[in-house]
Motif scaffolding. Sequence first.
Motif, short mmCIF file in Angstrom:
data_model
loop_
_atom_site.label_atom_id
_atom_site.label_comp_id
_atom_site.label_asym_id
_atom_site.label_seq_id
_atom_site.Cartn_x
_atom_site.Cartn_y
_atom_site.Cartn_z
N LYS A 20 0.84 -1.20 0.00
CA LYS A 20 0.00 0.00 0.00
C LYS A 20 0.86 1.24 0.00
N PHE A 21 0.34 2.28 -0.66
CA PHE A 21 0.95 3.60 -0.48
C PHE A 21 -0.15 4.62 -0.30
N VAL A 22 0.17 5.63 0.49
CA VAL A 22 -0.77 6.70 0.79
C VAL A 22 -0.56 7.83 -0.22
N LEU A 23 -1.64 8.22 -0.86
CA LEU A 23 -1.62 9.35 -1.79
C LEU A 23 -2.29 10.52 -1.08
N PHE A 24 -1.48 11.51 -0.72
CA PHE A 24 -1.98 12.68 -0.02
C PHE A 24 -2.39 13.68 -1.11
N ALA A 25 -3.60 13.54 -1.62
CA ALA A 25 -4.09 14.25 -2.79
C ALA A 25 -4.27 15.74 -2.55
N ASP A 26 -4.12 16.52 -3.62
CA ASP A 26 -4.36 17.95 -3.56
C ASP A 26 -4.74 18.45 -4.95
N GLU A 27 -5.07 19.70 -5.04
CA GLU A 27 -5.52 20.28 -6.31
C GLU A 27 -4.39 20.64 -7.26
N THR A 28 -3.16 20.71 -6.79
CA THR A 28 -2.08 21.23 -7.61
C THR A 28 -1.35 20.20 -8.46
N SER A 29 -1.47 18.94 -8.15
CA SER A 29 -0.69 17.93 -8.90
C SER A 29 -1.58 16.79 -9.37
N SER A 30 -2.70 17.14 -9.96
CA SER A 30 -3.66 16.10 -10.33
C SER A 30 -3.13 15.15 -11.40
N ALA A 31 -2.29 15.63 -12.31
CA ALA A 31 -1.74 14.74 -13.34
C ALA A 31 -0.89 13.64 -12.70
N VAL A 45 -0.50 -2.51 -6.50
CA VAL A 45 -0.30 -1.79 -5.24
C VAL A 45 -1.59 -1.04 -4.90
N SER A 46 -2.04 -1.15 -3.68
CA SER A 46 -3.26 -0.47 -3.23
C SER A 46 -2.95 0.98 -2.88
N VAL A 47 -3.87 1.86 -3.24
CA VAL A 47 -3.71 3.29 -2.97
C VAL A 47 -4.70 3.71 -1.88
N ALA A 68 1.44 1.34 5.36
CA ALA A 68 1.83 1.77 4.02
C ALA A 68 3.34 1.67 3.83
N LYS A 69 3.71 1.24 2.64
CA LYS A 69 5.12 1.15 2.26
C LYS A 69 5.60 2.47 1.67
N GLY A 70 4.66 3.28 1.16
CA GLY A 70 5.05 4.53 0.53
C GLY A 70 4.06 5.64 0.78
N LEU A 71 4.53 6.86 0.52
CA LEU A 71 3.72 8.06 0.65
C LEU A 71 4.07 8.96 -0.52
N ILE A 72 3.05 9.48 -1.20
CA ILE A 72 3.28 10.46 -2.26
C ILE A 72 2.48 11.71 -1.90
N PHE A 73 3.11 12.87 -2.06
CA PHE A 73 2.47 14.12 -1.66
C PHE A 73 3.07 15.31 -2.40
#
Length: 144
Positions: A20-31, A45-47, A68-73
């Motif tokens: 699993k990795f955590v996606l800390f979503a926001d409006e600036t990097s939607s792509a 991999v589960s998000v 979670a094994k990873g974090l993207i932000f």
Amino acid sequence: MYSSAFAFGLLQAGYTRGDKFVLFADETSSAEQLVAQMGAIKAGVSVVTLTDKENADALDHALSSTKAKGLIFAPDAMMANKQSRINTINKLMPELSKMYLGDELNVAKYPNLKQIIQTGFKAIRGVNMYKDLTVYASPQYSSH
């Protein structure tokens, strides 16, 4: 193609089906978020998604409870309390301030966390850049 490159990057970084990795979503990097989600699906991999309305407690809970094994932000994105995400992450993981490029991520509070990925272009200690995770492979190994 970009999502396949992200998927290959996850696999090369040691992710396996079910991680699993955590996606800390926001409006600036939607792509990047869309590519990351699609790439994760391709890699098995589960998000776990958090929105920009979430706070440090929600991030702490997501990282702890999901193992979670990873974090993207996005480091400069602001949270509901008007604090940047990188400041919040540094408070949750003070070990990052002592890390150098190439050091293995070792955060006492989150023992399963092996990789932190940021969108954007500023180098941050202990954090990998999104653009450096992608691995472009031969089209014969990639499905769009």
